[in-house]
Enzyme design. Structure first.
Site, mmCIF file in Angstrom:
data_model
loop_
_atom_site.group_PDB
_atom_site.id
_atom_site.type_symbol
_atom_site.label_atom_id
_atom_site.label_comp_id
_atom_site.label_asym_id
_atom_site.label_seq_id
_atom_site.Cartn_x
_atom_site.Cartn_y
_atom_site.Cartn_z
ATOM 1 N N CYS A 1 0.925 -1.177 0.201
ATOM 2 C CA CYS A 1 -0.054 -0.007 -0.010
ATOM 3 C C CYS A 1 0.627 1.291 -0.054
ATOM 4 C CB CYS A 1 -0.850 -0.129 1.350
ATOM 5 S SG CYS A 1 -2.151 -1.292 1.330
ATOM 6 N N HIS B 1 -3.378 7.233 2.827
ATOM 7 C CA HIS B 1 -3.755 5.880 2.227
ATOM 8 C C HIS B 1 -5.046 5.657 2.676
ATOM 9 C CE1 HIS B 1 -4.177 1.773 1.067
ATOM 10 N NE2 HIS B 1 -3.791 1.307 2.278
ATOM 11 N N ASN C 1 -10.157 0.035 0.137
ATOM 12 C CA ASN C 1 -8.713 0.090 0.093
ATOM 13 C C ASN C 1 -7.991 -0.459 -1.333
ATOM 14 O OD1 ASN C 1 -6.073 -0.185 0.417
ATOM 15 N ND2 ASN C 1 -6.184 -0.884 2.485
HETATM 16 N N1 ACO Z 1 -17.767 -8.775 9.272
HETATM 17 C C1 ACO Z 1 -18.454 -8.904 10.580
HETATM 18 N N2 ACO Z 1 -17.498 -9.459 11.448
HETATM 19 C C2 ACO Z 1 -16.000 -9.466 11.382
HETATM 20 C C3 ACO Z 1 -15.418 -9.051 10.133
HETATM 21 C C4 ACO Z 1 -16.621 -8.899 9.075
HETATM 22 N N3 ACO Z 1 -16.206 -8.443 7.733
HETATM 23 N N4 ACO Z 1 -14.246 -9.304 10.020
HETATM 24 C C5 ACO Z 1 -13.862 -9.339 11.165
HETATM 25 N N5 ACO Z 1 -14.939 -9.531 12.091
HETATM 26 C C6 ACO Z 1 -15.091 -9.715 13.457
HETATM 27 C C7 ACO Z 1 -13.950 -10.543 14.072
HETATM 28 O O1 ACO Z 1 -14.063 -11.804 13.867
HETATM 29 C C8 ACO Z 1 -13.835 -10.052 15.629
HETATM 30 O O2 ACO Z 1 -14.603 -10.889 16.117
HETATM 31 P P1 ACO Z 1 -14.281 -11.546 17.615
HETATM 32 O O3 ACO Z 1 -14.464 -10.210 18.517
HETATM 33 O O4 ACO Z 1 -15.639 -12.372 17.970
HETATM 34 O O5 ACO Z 1 -13.250 -12.215 17.772
HETATM 35 C C9 ACO Z 1 -14.613 -8.874 15.557
HETATM 36 O O6 ACO Z 1 -15.152 -8.430 14.360
HETATM 37 C C10 ACO Z 1 -13.483 -7.525 15.662
HETATM 38 O O7 ACO Z 1 -12.575 -7.931 14.594
HETATM 39 P P2 ACO Z 1 -11.215 -7.139 14.609
HETATM 40 O O8 ACO Z 1 -10.376 -7.877 13.406
HETATM 41 O O9 ACO Z 1 -10.542 -7.058 16.028
HETATM 42 O O10 ACO Z 1 -11.574 -5.842 14.164
HETATM 43 P P3 ACO Z 1 -11.235 -4.519 13.884
HETATM 44 O O11 ACO Z 1 -11.902 -3.473 14.669
HETATM 45 O O12 ACO Z 1 -9.583 -4.349 14.237
HETATM 46 O O13 ACO Z 1 -11.240 -4.082 12.398
HETATM 47 C C11 ACO Z 1 -9.916 -4.011 10.308
HETATM 48 C C12 ACO Z 1 -10.587 -5.036 11.524
HETATM 49 C C13 ACO Z 1 -11.029 -3.232 9.432
HETATM 50 C C14 ACO Z 1 -9.365 -4.844 9.509
HETATM 51 C C15 ACO Z 1 -8.998 -3.221 10.984
HETATM 52 O O14 ACO Z 1 -8.087 -3.783 12.016
HETATM 53 C C16 ACO Z 1 -8.008 -2.407 10.105
HETATM 54 O O15 ACO Z 1 -8.538 -1.429 9.315
HETATM 55 N N6 ACO Z 1 -6.778 -2.770 10.164
HETATM 56 C C17 ACO Z 1 -5.913 -1.928 9.247
HETATM 57 C C18 ACO Z 1 -5.723 -2.440 7.938
HETATM 58 C C19 ACO Z 1 -4.810 -1.598 7.250
HETATM 59 O O16 ACO Z 1 -4.430 -0.474 7.641
HETATM 60 N N7 ACO Z 1 -4.135 -2.094 6.206
HETATM 61 C C20 ACO Z 1 -3.130 -1.046 5.519
HETATM 62 C C21 ACO Z 1 -2.316 -1.840 5.125
HETATM 63 S S1 ACO Z 1 -3.248 -2.961 3.788
HETATM 64 C C22 ACO Z 1 -1.739 -3.381 2.806
HETATM 65 O O17 ACO Z 1 -0.712 -2.940 2.894
HETATM 66 C C23 ACO Z 1 -2.177 -4.517 1.690
#
Ligand code: ACO
Length: 336
Positions: A112, A257, A287
């Site tokens: 990214c 980003h 993204n």
């Molecule tokens: N729908 C419903 N529930 C979901 C989903 C979904 N699509 N995905 C995960 N959950 C659930 C999980 O299983 C978890 O359930 P649990 O509490 O029972 O275990 C709960 O939702 C919370 O999951 P988290 O992973 O903790 O959710 P979070 O708030 O961290 O959001 C996300 C996840 C959106 C991926 C976030 O962590 C994020 O944006 N991370 C950064 C990504 C990023 O910046 N990438 C940049 C670089 S990407 C690259 O270089 C290619």
């Protein structure tokens, strides 16, 4: 005198097929409410099967050349995580299809952060006198590497391409890139990874069954990535603000980003930039990795947000881990 890289053209392309959150909730255990509230994303574009990254890159690249008023460049750099082939690079084929035969052409793989890395590489080539005009393209078809059964990644990424033309110019001109801050931390490389398909784990080693092996899909540990993204984008942005001599409150637009609107707001808050000054288009495209920053720039320009003279800060973060930032004063350009 140092030859600066000056923004001379901008063009983008997204495939027409729109995938809404409701579309995904019909095939995955997810919901529009979860995706919107956790990421800010409402929809993304996925290319139809058979479409490759190079196809999107050619569209965006052609529009950027047109926007620059000249089809003449002497280097093409393509930033991508989803190249057309493991070998050769995507850029030479894109250059050929744009009618730019015999120009230098290579790919940058910084996930990214790829577009910010590619702009720094192009600026270096311009400063060194290796190139006078460079076409920099960020292009991705993440739909080809997303595991359709993985709700934690499938809902986040979209396909698209964005491109700029950088030309040699004066550091004091509007559009001149005002320095580059790049970094990486390979100790955390496994947080964002496609495990198989390279030399570490050739596809043949995991392709015993007829189904596509899980190791050939994109994998991400979202929570730690979120934390590192905020920390690194803040520090990298501060380095560039210092180099440009800009106070945070003097930044007109923060173009980060487009990973997650919560990340963009956290970075803006920590930098001391008003959230209203954050460009957001991830609600409509998701993204798009290396295509993210040029798509956000084009969106902001076409919505009339970016106007000549505006101070623009760009910062990215991605797999590697990698990060990078740059800044410019928005020039007079007609986007393609
Ligand atoms: N729908 C419903 N529930 C979901 C989903 C979904 N699509 N995905 C995960 N959950 C659930 C999980 O299983 C978890 O359930 P649990 O509490 O029972 O275990 C709960 O939702 C919370 O999951 P988290 O992973 O903790 O959710 P979070 O708030 O961290 O959001 C996300 C996840 C959106 C991926 C976030 O962590 C994020 O944006 N991370 C950064 C990504 C990023 O910046 N990438 C940049 C670089 S990407 C690259 O270089 C290619």
């Amino acid at each position: 005198m140092i030859r600066a890289a000056v923004l001379a053209g901008l063009g983008t392309y997204v495939p027409s097929r729109v995938i809404t959150n409701d579309d995904l909730s019909r095939i995955l255990d997810t919901s529009d409410e979860w995706i919107r509230s956790r990421t800010g994303i409402a929809q993304r574009h996925w290319a139809p099967p058979g479409t490759a990254t190079g196809d999107l890159a050619v569209e965006a690249g052609g529009r950027a050349l047109k926007s620059s008023g000249s089809g003449d460049v002497d280097l093409v750099v393509v930033a991508t995580t989803t190249p057309d082939h493991p070998c050769p690079a995507t850029a030479p084929g894109v250059a050929h299809r744009l009618g730019l035969n015999a120009v230098a052409a290579y790919d940058i793989a910084a996930v990214c952060s790829g577009f910010v890395y590619a702009m720094a590489s192009a600026a270096g080539a311009i400063a060194a006198g290796i190139a006078d005009r460079v076409l920099v393209i960020g292009a991705e078809t993440y739909s080809t590497i997303l595991n359709p059964e993985d709700r934690t990644t499938s809902v986040i990424f979209g396909d698209g391409a964005g491109a700029v033309v950088l030309r040699a110019g004066d550091p004091s001109e509007p559009g001149a890139l005002l320095g580059h801050d790049l970094g990486s931390d390979g100790s955390l490389k496994d947080l964002i990874i496609v495990p198989a398909g390279g030399s570490r784990q050739p596809v043949a080693a995991v392709a015993a069954s007829g189904d596509r092996p899980a190791e050939t899909y994109f994998q991400m540990e979202g929570k730690p990535v979120f934390r590192h993204a905020v920390t690194r984008m803040v520090a990298s942005s501060e380095a560039i603000l210092h180099r440009a001599g800009w106070a945070p409150e003097s930044v007109d637009w923060f173009v980060g980003h487009q990973a997650n609107v919560r990340i963009l707001h956290a970075v803006a808050d920590q930098l001391g930039i008003d959230r209203d000054r954050t460009v957001v288009n991830l609600d409509r495209v998701g993204n798009t990795s290396a295509a993210s920053i040029p798509l956000a720039l084009d969106d902001a320009a076409s919505r009339g947000l970016l106007t000549p003279g505006d101070r623009v800060l760009m910062s990215a973060f991605g797999g590697g881990l990698t990060w990078g930032s740059t800044a410019l004063v928005w020039p007079e350009i007609v986007t393609g």
